[in-house]
Design an enzyme around this catalytic site. Structure first.
Site, mmCIF file in Angstrom:
data_model
loop_
_atom_site.group_PDB
_atom_site.id
_atom_site.type_symbol
_atom_site.label_atom_id
_atom_site.label_comp_id
_atom_site.label_asym_id
_atom_site.label_seq_id
_atom_site.Cartn_x
_atom_site.Cartn_y
_atom_site.Cartn_z
ATOM 1 N N HIS A 44 5.642 -3.713 -12.234
ATOM 2 C CA HIS A 44 6.959 -3.491 -12.821
ATOM 3 C C HIS A 44 7.534 -4.871 -13.121
ATOM 4 O O HIS A 44 7.293 -5.828 -12.386
ATOM 5 C CB HIS A 44 7.839 -2.730 -11.818
ATOM 6 C CG HIS A 44 9.239 -2.454 -12.270
ATOM 7 N ND1 HIS A 44 9.572 -2.211 -13.587
ATOM 8 C CD2 HIS A 44 10.403 -2.365 -11.572
ATOM 9 C CE1 HIS A 44 10.876 -1.984 -13.674
ATOM 10 N NE2 HIS A 44 11.399 -2.087 -12.469
ATOM 11 N N SER B 155 1.111 1.064 7.024
ATOM 12 C CA SER B 155 0.093 1.359 6.010
ATOM 13 C C SER B 155 -1.257 0.705 6.315
ATOM 14 O O SER B 155 -2.250 1.003 5.653
ATOM 15 C CB SER B 155 0.582 0.880 4.638
ATOM 16 O OG SER B 155 1.730 1.582 4.227
ATOM 17 N N TYR C 2 0.844 -1.205 0.000
ATOM 18 C CA TYR C 2 0.000 0.000 0.000
ATOM 19 C C TYR C 2 0.874 1.248 0.000
ATOM 20 O O TYR C 2 0.651 2.189 0.743
ATOM 21 C CB TYR C 2 -0.948 -0.001 1.207
ATOM 22 C CG TYR C 2 -2.144 0.903 1.028
ATOM 23 C CD1 TYR C 2 -3.168 0.552 0.155
ATOM 24 C CD2 TYR C 2 -2.255 2.100 1.727
ATOM 25 C CE1 TYR C 2 -4.275 1.372 -0.011
ATOM 26 C CE2 TYR C 2 -3.357 2.927 1.570
ATOM 27 C CZ TYR C 2 -4.361 2.561 0.702
ATOM 28 O OH TYR C 2 -5.459 3.381 0.535
ATOM 29 N N GLY C 3 1.898 1.215 -0.864
ATOM 30 C CA GLY C 3 2.727 2.396 -1.039
ATOM 31 C C GLY C 3 2.157 3.277 -2.125
ATOM 32 O O GLY C 3 0.939 3.343 -2.328
ATOM 33 N N SER C 4 3.025 3.950 -2.866
ATOM 34 C CA SER C 4 2.592 4.879 -3.897
ATOM 35 C C SER C 4 1.678 4.206 -4.922
ATOM 36 O O SER C 4 0.552 4.649 -5.161
ATOM 37 C CB SER C 4 3.814 5.483 -4.596
ATOM 38 O OG SER C 4 3.436 6.312 -5.666
ATOM 39 N N GLY D 135 2.419 6.554 -8.393
ATOM 40 C CA GLY D 135 1.088 6.174 -7.958
ATOM 41 C C GLY D 135 0.231 7.337 -7.500
ATOM 42 O O GLY D 135 -0.994 7.337 -7.710
ATOM 43 N N GLU E 262 12.976 26.346 -11.244
ATOM 44 C CA GLU E 262 12.426 26.552 -12.584
ATOM 45 C C GLU E 262 12.390 25.273 -13.427
ATOM 46 O O GLU E 262 11.823 25.280 -14.531
ATOM 47 C CB GLU E 262 13.211 27.643 -13.314
ATOM 48 C CG GLU E 262 12.998 29.024 -12.703
ATOM 49 C CD GLU E 262 13.529 30.149 -13.586
ATOM 50 O OE1 GLU E 262 13.351 30.078 -14.818
ATOM 51 O OE2 GLU E 262 14.122 31.089 -13.041
ATOM 52 N N SER F 180 2.348 -3.331 9.692
ATOM 53 C CA SER F 180 2.658 -2.309 8.690
ATOM 54 C C SER F 180 2.052 -0.960 9.066
ATOM 55 O O SER F 180 0.896 -0.877 9.523
ATOM 56 C CB SER F 180 2.127 -2.733 7.320
ATOM 57 O OG SER F 180 2.213 -1.674 6.397
ATOM 58 N N GLU G 275 17.395 29.177 -10.199
ATOM 59 C CA GLU G 275 17.782 28.951 -11.589
ATOM 60 C C GLU G 275 17.946 27.471 -11.928
ATOM 61 O O GLU G 275 17.627 27.047 -13.047
ATOM 62 C CB GLU G 275 19.089 29.698 -11.912
ATOM 63 C CG GLU G 275 18.941 31.202 -11.972
ATOM 64 C CD GLU G 275 17.940 31.659 -13.026
ATOM 65 O OE1 GLU G 275 17.818 30.999 -14.070
ATOM 66 O OE2 GLU G 275 17.262 32.678 -12.786
#
Length: 338
Positions: free
Chosen positions: A107, A52, A24-26, A133, A230, A50, A226
């Site tokens: 992945h 999460s 339950y990460g990103s 995510g 930006e 956990s 800079e």
């Protein structure tokens, strides 16, 4: 290259299945919530201790211990860190696999490098969003989507492509594009992009520019604006319409400097380094190094992370961002929730 959209996907290919999102990460939180909001039967698999667990439960998701979630589900999506994936699979997932189940990945790392080798009678597919995510979730809630890559590695049931396509559409990918690829191509291009351009190349370019200006006597604040602040403004223009769109928007002076000086910064030495980085990825050398680092307790990783946090650009950035409080509002990343 085949490209699919919502009109090509049939969510009924996934809707009857019990789904377990492991992690339950990103990515884990985004897949879980988007699937839930698309009418799927979702449970989240996590260790009982956990941090999460409460995050997922607070979002209204059913949370089970990892092994129980895997046993209960027909479709199991592994969204855990690459380096921990093989150990979690062996201990928590493999015992609950049965013929005809679907094992999915966000992945291709562990399948491509054979850290995980599923039984031949298990269906294996990948849906890999081309974005963090937190963006997958925020774009979904806005009625938009993040493009996804789709790959099928094993298909004993004969319908894995349909199930994978439904998954991609259910998390919002079909609103943008779902592009068919392979585990190998996704893994090798993803690692190369992260290391040489998106993360490794970009962060070192930013820090090198900052250090060059500060060492030449310019104010750190000027160097920060800079060389770091930006960057978002330029990347947003490139994201919106490509490099030519960015060059249309900037001044003629900036465009001329871009086209005449850029290749002096990213020249033959950089291109050679990129080729060497790609070779390390293709041979499996990087994967072996990273898994070895993880199993040794990640001492080098932790040292490098600490050194990066202590770089002067981080302190200057924290102070300057405090002058712009709106940057902290409506953030994509809220560590208390996701």
């Amino acid at each position: 290259m085949k490209v699919f959209f919502d009109r090509d996907a049939d969510l009924s290919a996934l809707r009857p299945h019990k789904i377990a999102v492991i992690g339950y990460g990103s990515q884990g939180h985004a897949h879980s919530l988007n699937l839930r909001d698309s009418g799927m039967d979702v449970r989240v698999g996590l260790p009982r201790d956990s941090k999460s667990w409460n995050k997922a439960a607070t979002q209204g998701l059913r949370v089970l211990e990892t092994a129980e979630a895997a046993r209960e589900a027909d479709v199991i999506m592994m969204l855990v860190p690459d380096e921990a994936g093989a150990d979690i699979y062996k201990k928590e997932i493999e015992p609950g696999l049965k013929a005809g189940k679907y094992l999915a990945f966000g992945h291709g790392f562990n399948i491509h490098f054979k850290a995980i080798v599923p039984p031949a009678d298990v269906n294996v597919f990948m849906i890999a969003p081309k974005g963090p995510g937190h963006l997958v979730r925020s774009e979904y809630t806005k009625g938009r989507g993040v493009p996804c890559l789709l790959a099928v590695q094993q298909d004993p049931s004969g319908d894995t492509h349909k199930v994978a396509l439904a998954w991609g559409a259910a998390i919002g990918g079909g609103r943008a594009a779902i592009i068919e690829t392979s585990f190998r191509e996704e893994t090798e291009t993803d690692l190369f992009g992260e290391q040489s351009v998106l993360c490794g190349g970009l962060t070192e370019l930013i820090r090198a520019g900052y250090e060059t200006l500060v060492e030449a006597g310019y104010a750190p604040e000027m160097a920060y604006f800079e060389c770091l602040h930006e960057v978002k403004l330029i990347v947003d223009l490139i994201y919106e319409g490509g490099i030519s769109n960015m060059r249309y928007s900037i001044s003629n002076t900036a465009e001329y400097g871009d086209m005449t000086r850029g290749k002096r910064v990213v020249g033959p030495a950089t291109r050679q380094a990129m080729k060497e980085i790609l070779a390390d990825i293709q041979s499996g050398k990087f994967a072996q190094e990273w898994i070895g680092e993880y199993r040794a307790g990640m001492p080098n990783f932790r040292r490098l992370r600490q050194e990066a946090e202590q770089h002067p650009i981080e302190e200057v950035g924290r102070r300057l961002r405090s002058y712009m409080p709106w940057l902290a509002s409506d953030r994509l990343v809220d560590k208390a929730r996701n």
